[in-house]
Design a protein around this motif. Structure first.
Motif, PDB file in Angstrom:
ATOM      1  N   LEU A   1     -12.549   7.217 -49.926  1.00 30.83           N
ATOM      2  CA  LEU A   1     -13.985   6.966 -49.943  1.00 30.83           C
ATOM      3  C   LEU A   1     -14.697   7.691 -51.083  1.00 30.83           C
ATOM      4  CD1 LEU A   1     -15.083   6.988 -46.184  1.00 30.83           C
ATOM      5  CD2 LEU A   1     -14.517   5.052 -47.650  1.00 30.83           C
ATOM      6  N   THR A   2     -14.049   8.723 -51.626  1.00 23.70           N
ATOM      7  CA  THR A   2     -14.639   9.405 -52.779  1.00 23.70           C
ATOM      8  C   THR A   2     -14.362   8.642 -54.076  1.00 23.70           C
ATOM      9  OG1 THR A   2     -12.673  10.793 -53.205  1.00 23.70           O
ATOM     10  CG2 THR A   2     -14.320  11.632 -51.644  1.00 23.70           C
ATOM     11  N   ARG A   3     -13.480   7.643 -54.017  1.00 22.61           N
ATOM     12  CA  ARG A   3     -13.133   6.836 -55.194  1.00 22.61           C
ATOM     13  C   ARG A   3     -13.561   5.377 -55.052  1.00 22.61           C
ATOM     14  NH1 ARG A   3     -11.638  11.952 -55.453  1.00 22.61           N
ATOM     15  NH2 ARG A   3     -10.245  12.475 -57.179  1.00 22.61           N
ATOM     16  N   LEU A   4     -13.771   4.914 -53.817  1.00 21.82           N
ATOM     17  CA  LEU A   4     -14.097   3.512 -53.567  1.00 21.82           C
ATOM     18  C   LEU A   4     -15.382   3.410 -52.768  1.00 21.82           C
ATOM     19  CD1 LEU A   4     -10.564   2.338 -52.327  1.00 21.82           C
ATOM     20  CD2 LEU A   4     -11.439   2.172 -54.662  1.00 21.82           C
ATOM     21  N   GLY A   5     -16.000   2.235 -52.798  1.00 23.80           N
ATOM     22  CA  GLY A   5     -17.158   1.986 -51.958  1.00 23.80           C
ATOM     23  C   GLY A   5     -16.753   1.879 -50.503  1.00 23.80           C
ATOM     24  N   LEU A   6     -17.678   2.189 -49.601  1.00 21.26           N
ATOM     25  CA  LEU A   6     -17.373   2.195 -48.169  1.00 21.26           C
ATOM     26  C   LEU A   6     -16.929   0.817 -47.686  1.00 21.26           C
ATOM     27  CD1 LEU A   6     -17.323   3.705 -45.480  1.00 21.26           C
ATOM     28  CD2 LEU A   6     -19.751   3.202 -45.225  1.00 21.26           C
ATOM     29  N   ALA A   7     -17.669  -0.224 -48.052  1.00 26.75           N
ATOM     30  CA  ALA A   7     -17.338  -1.573 -47.585  1.00 26.75           C
ATOM     31  C   ALA A   7     -15.964  -2.006 -48.083  1.00 26.75           C
ATOM     32  CB  ALA A   7     -18.405  -2.562 -48.043  1.00 26.75           C
ATOM     33  N   GLU A   8     -15.670  -1.703 -49.346  1.00 29.68           N
ATOM     34  CA  GLU A   8     -14.370  -2.087 -49.908  1.00 29.68           C
ATOM     35  C   GLU A   8     -13.237  -1.335 -49.229  1.00 29.68           C
ATOM     36  OE1 GLU A   8     -12.279  -2.595 -54.281  1.00 29.68           O
ATOM     37  OE2 GLU A   8     -13.718  -0.983 -53.977  1.00 29.68           O
ATOM     38  N   ALA A   9     -13.419  -0.030 -49.020  1.00 30.24           N
ATOM     39  CA  ALA A   9     -12.368   0.774 -48.400  1.00 30.24           C
ATOM     40  C   ALA A   9     -12.080   0.296 -46.980  1.00 30.24           C
ATOM     41  CB  ALA A   9     -12.775   2.246 -48.389  1.00 30.24           C
ATOM     42  N   ILE A  10     -13.126   0.017 -46.208  1.00 29.58           N
ATOM     43  CA  ILE A  10     -12.929  -0.448 -44.836  1.00 29.58           C
ATOM     44  C   ILE A  10     -12.229  -1.801 -44.833  1.00 29.58           C
ATOM     45  CG2 ILE A  10     -14.114  -1.267 -42.767  1.00 29.58           C
ATOM     46  CD1 ILE A  10     -16.162   0.910 -43.163  1.00 29.58           C
TER      47      ILE A  10
END
Length: 216
Positions: A86-95
């Motif tokens: 989550l420190t490297r990706l957006g929240l929606a994308e990571a989920i």
């Protein structure tokens, strides 16, 4: 017709986890990933301990320890890897990318638990996998920090799926209360070194950690 209650409970659990993800992501804006995740498990352990006490204080026997310890290690690894992503990706994308975890559970359950892989489950898994592929194809880059984030989220999906298989094997025997307690306390102990030399948390950070513990 089967009761809708299990589906409602599962949906509520997913909603709580999504809110948890957003809460811990906010914490990682000011603190290291390990320290932020530790806060979630410190307060999660307090809530889980209160529930365990209220529901009869079932004992953790010696034969239960190996499974709960291995699951606790997998949960700690999952949490760290996921929140690192989550420190490297957006929240929606990571989920969205983390949804590969449910696709891994049926084959792992088949291998380790001998559960049958039913047709509708396989179809749903394939549809989900197609959605993950669409998300990955839309990614602008796989290099550098972003590549680390993508690798972390995929590794987190695998450790989460393995933890879910262990949980499935023990749920009927040990009960949800004991499972919840050990899945909070063991990761807390494993992540406790993150507190060494860490800054004093602010009042707002403590509030977020309490919320994360409750959601967890």
């Amino acid at each position: 017709m089967s009761s809708p209650r299990p589906f409602v409970v599962a949906a509520a659990g997913i909603a709580a986890l999504c809110a948890l993800d957003a809460t811990v992501k906010e914490l990682t804006r000011s603190y290291t990933v390990a320290y932020a995740v530790l806060g979630r498990y410190v307060f999660g352990s307090l809530f889980a301990l209160a529930i365990w006490w209220w529901q009869g204080r079932r004992r953790l026997t010696r034969d239960m320890v190996p499974a709960h310890l291995s699951r606790g290690i997998l949960i700690a690894a999952t949490a760290f890897l996921f929140f690192f992503s989550l420190t490297r990706l957006g929240l929606a994308e990571a989920i969205t990318l983390s949804f590969i975890a449910p696709l891994l559970i049926p084959p792992l359950a088949h291998v380790f638990l001998g559960e049958k892989m039913r047709g509708p489950v396989l179809l749903a898994a394939l549809l989900g996998f197609a959605g993950v592929l669409v998300t990955v194809q839309g990614a602008p880059s796989f290099d550098g920090e972003r590549g680390l984030g993508l690798a972390a989220i995929l590794a987190a999906a695998l450790t989460y799926a393995l933890a879910a298989v262990v949980m499935r094997a023990r749920a009927a025997k040990d009960g949800s209360t004991l499972l919840t307690l050990t899945s909070a306390v063991i990761p807390m102990v494993l992540l406790s070194p993150a507190a060494i030399g860490a800054p004093q948390p602010t009042a707002s950070a403590l509030g977020l950690a309490v919320l994360a513990g409750l959601l967890g």
